[in-house]
Design an enzyme around this catalytic site. Sequence first.
Site, PDB file in Angstrom:
ATOM      1  N   CYS A 219      -0.852  30.222  -4.728  1.00 27.90           N
ATOM      2  CA  CYS A 219      -0.834  28.870  -5.293  1.00 27.90           C
ATOM      3  C   CYS A 219      -1.224  28.995  -6.765  1.00 27.90           C
ATOM      4  O   CYS A 219      -2.336  29.407  -7.092  1.00 27.90           O
ATOM      5  CB  CYS A 219      -1.831  28.014  -4.517  1.00 27.90           C
ATOM      6  SG  CYS A 219      -1.934  26.333  -5.103  1.00 27.90           S
TER       7      CYS A 219
ATOM      8  N   CYS B  34      -4.164  11.233 -10.579  1.00 27.45           N
ATOM      9  CA  CYS B  34      -4.021  10.704  -9.223  1.00 27.45           C
ATOM     10  C   CYS B  34      -5.431  10.510  -8.650  1.00 27.45           C
ATOM     11  O   CYS B  34      -6.314  11.347  -8.874  1.00 27.45           O
ATOM     12  CB  CYS B  34      -3.221  11.661  -8.350  1.00 27.45           C
ATOM     13  SG  CYS B  34      -1.573  11.970  -9.023  1.00 27.45           S
TER      14      CYS B  34
ATOM     15  N   GLU C  29      -7.538  27.962 -11.854  1.00 27.15           N
ATOM     16  CA  GLU C  29      -7.735  28.651 -10.589  1.00 27.15           C
ATOM     17  C   GLU C  29      -6.402  29.030  -9.956  1.00 27.15           C
ATOM     18  O   GLU C  29      -5.396  28.358 -10.130  1.00 27.15           O
ATOM     19  CB  GLU C  29      -8.532  27.748  -9.640  1.00 27.15           C
ATOM     20  CG  GLU C  29      -9.824  27.290 -10.290  1.00 27.15           C
ATOM     21  CD  GLU C  29     -10.783  26.587  -9.341  1.00 27.15           C
ATOM     22  OE1 GLU C  29     -11.939  26.410  -9.737  1.00 27.15           O
ATOM     23  OE2 GLU C  29     -10.398  26.242  -8.213  1.00 27.15           O
TER      24      GLU C  29
ATOM     25  N   CYS D 195      -7.334  13.422  -6.552  1.00 23.53           N
ATOM     26  CA  CYS D 195      -7.207  14.821  -6.982  1.00 23.53           C
ATOM     27  C   CYS D 195      -8.331  15.245  -7.919  1.00 23.53           C
ATOM     28  O   CYS D 195      -8.565  14.606  -8.952  1.00 23.53           O
ATOM     29  CB  CYS D 195      -5.851  15.020  -7.658  1.00 23.53           C
ATOM     30  SG  CYS D 195      -5.633  16.655  -8.358  1.00 23.53           S
TER      31      CYS D 195
ATOM     32  N   CYS E  16      -5.127  18.042 -15.783  1.00 23.54           N
ATOM     33  CA  CYS E  16      -3.868  17.321 -15.573  1.00 23.54           C
ATOM     34  C   CYS E  16      -4.023  15.924 -16.144  1.00 23.54           C
ATOM     35  O   CYS E  16      -5.069  15.297 -15.991  1.00 23.54           O
ATOM     36  CB  CYS E  16      -3.539  17.234 -14.082  1.00 23.54           C
ATOM     37  SG  CYS E  16      -1.955  16.408 -13.777  1.00 23.54           S
TER      38      CYS E  16
ATOM     39  N   CYS F   9      -6.392  22.393  -1.164  1.00 27.54           N
ATOM     40  CA  CYS F   9      -5.543  21.532  -1.995  1.00 27.54           C
ATOM     41  C   CYS F   9      -6.370  20.438  -2.656  1.00 27.54           C
ATOM     42  O   CYS F   9      -7.145  19.764  -1.989  1.00 27.54           O
ATOM     43  CB  CYS F   9      -4.518  20.788  -1.154  1.00 27.54           C
ATOM     44  SG  CYS F   9      -3.285  21.809  -0.463  1.00 27.54           S
TER      45      CYS F   9
HETATM   46  N1  SAH Z   1       0.785  18.227  -9.860  1.00 27.41           N
HETATM   47  C1  SAH Z   1       1.577  18.684  -8.778  1.00 27.41           C
HETATM   48  C2  SAH Z   1       1.111  19.983  -8.193  1.00 27.41           C
HETATM   49  C3  SAH Z   1      -0.377  20.183  -7.999  1.00 27.41           C
HETATM   50  S1  SAH Z   1      -1.177  19.242  -6.751  1.00 27.41           S
HETATM   51  C4  SAH Z   1       1.703  17.621  -7.715  1.00 27.41           C
HETATM   52  O1  SAH Z   1       0.973  16.635  -7.774  1.00 27.41           O
HETATM   53  O2  SAH Z   1       2.566  17.773  -6.859  1.00 27.41           O
HETATM   54  C5  SAH Z   1      -0.672  20.039  -5.245  1.00 27.41           C
HETATM   55  C6  SAH Z   1      -0.705  19.139  -4.010  1.00 27.41           C
HETATM   56  O3  SAH Z   1      -2.052  18.886  -3.570  1.00 27.41           O
HETATM   57  C7  SAH Z   1      -0.085  17.782  -4.273  1.00 27.41           C
HETATM   58  O4  SAH Z   1       0.749  17.373  -3.228  1.00 27.41           O
HETATM   59  C8  SAH Z   1      -1.304  16.918  -4.368  1.00 27.41           C
HETATM   60  O5  SAH Z   1      -0.988  15.591  -4.178  1.00 27.41           O
HETATM   61  C9  SAH Z   1      -2.212  17.491  -3.319  1.00 27.41           C
HETATM   62  N2  SAH Z   1      -3.607  17.078  -3.458  1.00 27.41           N
HETATM   63  C10 SAH Z   1      -4.252  16.744  -4.595  1.00 27.41           C
HETATM   64  N3  SAH Z   1      -5.537  16.416  -4.332  1.00 27.41           N
HETATM   65  C11 SAH Z   1      -5.717  16.547  -3.000  1.00 27.41           C
HETATM   66  C12 SAH Z   1      -6.852  16.398  -2.133  1.00 27.41           C
HETATM   67  N4  SAH Z   1      -8.054  16.045  -2.594  1.00 27.41           N
HETATM   68  N5  SAH Z   1      -6.668  16.636  -0.829  1.00 27.41           N
HETATM   69  C13 SAH Z   1      -5.469  17.032  -0.348  1.00 27.41           C
HETATM   70  N6  SAH Z   1      -4.372  17.204  -1.122  1.00 27.41           N
HETATM   71  C14 SAH Z   1      -4.492  16.972  -2.437  1.00 27.41           C
HETATM   72 FE1  SF4 Z   2      -2.051  16.064 -11.496  1.00 28.69          FE
HETATM   73 FE2  SF4 Z   2      -3.538  16.266  -9.309  1.00 28.69          FE
HETATM   74 FE3  SF4 Z   2      -1.805  14.250  -9.569  1.00 28.69          FE
HETATM   75 FE4  SF4 Z   2      -0.870  16.752  -9.167  1.00 28.69          FE
HETATM   76  S1  SF4 Z   2      -2.097  15.556  -7.739  1.00 28.69           S
HETATM   77  S2  SF4 Z   2      -0.139  15.231 -10.677  1.00 28.69           S
HETATM   78  S3  SF4 Z   2      -2.443  17.933 -10.314  1.00 28.69           S
HETATM   79  S4  SF4 Z   2      -3.622  14.611 -10.867  1.00 28.69           S
END
Ligand code: SAH
Ligand code: SF4
Length: 387
Positions: free
Chosen positions: A108, A119, A95, A122, A115, A344
């Site tokens: 974005c 995390c 996306e 996410c 991934c 996000c």
């Molecule tokens: N992998 C990279 C970039 C993609 S995630 C990273 O982790 O930085 C982009 C941003 O969105 C990151 O700061 C991530 O922690 C945040 N993010 C992920 N899941 C989220 C959620 N459910 N709500 C708000 N922010 C989130």
């Molecule tokens: Fe991967 Fe999501 Fe963690 Fe970014 S926030 S490193 S996209 S699992």
Amino acid sequence: MSHSEKINLLGLSLPKMQAFFADLGEKPFRATQMMRWIHQRGVTEIEQMTDISKALRSRVAEIAEIRLPEIVNEYHSVDGCRKWIIEVESGSRVECVFIPEAGRGTLCISSQAGCSLDCSFCATGKQGFNSNLTVAEIIGQLWWANHKLGGFNDSTLRPVSNVVMMGMGEPLLNFDNVIDAVSLMMEDLAYGLSKRRVTISTSGVVPALERMRGLTDASLAISLHAPNDELRSQIMPINRRYPIRQLLQAATDYIHSLPDRRLPVIEYTLIAGVNDHRAHARELAALLKSFPCKINLIPFNPFSLSDYRKPSANVIGNFRQILQEAGYTVTIRTTRADDIGAACGQLVGEVEDQTRRSSRHRERNSRGKPLVEPDVANLNRAAETVR
Ligand code: SAH
Ligand code: SF4
């Protein structure tokens, strides 16, 4: 030669484009012409590149082409955001989201299908990992946004002024392709974006962050999300391998390698009852004392496989105030485009998981057990790939 075996000129950085024409015995200015046709005029038919001789056009067309990833769906949010679903060569779907704001337009961009880092907050991470995007698939997202938003018809329009590598995937685990794609974003002969307005966001792949020095001068965002190693390791498995001190040191070294004084952004997703207490804010303020930065608070965006919740406006406001009183510049990212699932952390695309993590999460979720259980073996494999 079959269609897909041809060299894809869309994904060639300027040095690689010059090498391509040098191999044909042509002068470097051919690369300049080709870059302008593809990235400034949006032309994908070599036949239409009329300042290149007919003979050379047909020689190039025999061995090369401009192959875009395919847009398979498009959504418009009520707040003006757009989301495109893009199918990549591996068959996965990723996306890409456009966020218009007063005076700027931010795109974005995704770097991986899925991934591997998992995390806990996410949606992309919950899907597991499928594949790295090619340079063409990464820069293709910017090409498409420009095309869809009219940027190729009117060079003064510049619909996309900023790019954030904050879509699906961890950019630094697809290192070479991301570095080349980012160079095209900032290249005057291509999109000419300011290095201040192209941001690589990372969860903290320290060896890759160290490699960035000298290879790029893009802006940096660090996804921190916790003020200490214990909590960060619980919600971000990568912290078990590269703890906070190492991460902040590598980020400092990168920032010092830049010619200008540009502050990195610390991203902190606020999750109710997990990392949003006043004590966390105070601990964060102390942690970052010797790390000049701006702080961006992101209220957690809910998605179906997660039990986490977003804190109340009051809690978010208090968290911000503590940091501001400690002297930090703090912004709160307003939730945009959640009506089209493009906020996000909500990006999911359609990824055929290579790690079977997504099915484990679904099973566990349906049995009501907690979702947070880092997959360390997989994390180690992911980390190996950047060495
Ligand atoms: N992998 C990279 C970039 C993609 S995630 C990273 O982790 O930085 C982009 C941003 O969105 C990151 O700061 C991530 O922690 C945040 N993010 C992920 N899941 C989220 C959620 N459910 N709500 C708000 N922010 C989130
Ligand atoms: Fe991967 Fe999501 Fe963690 Fe970014 S926030 S490193 S996209 S699992």
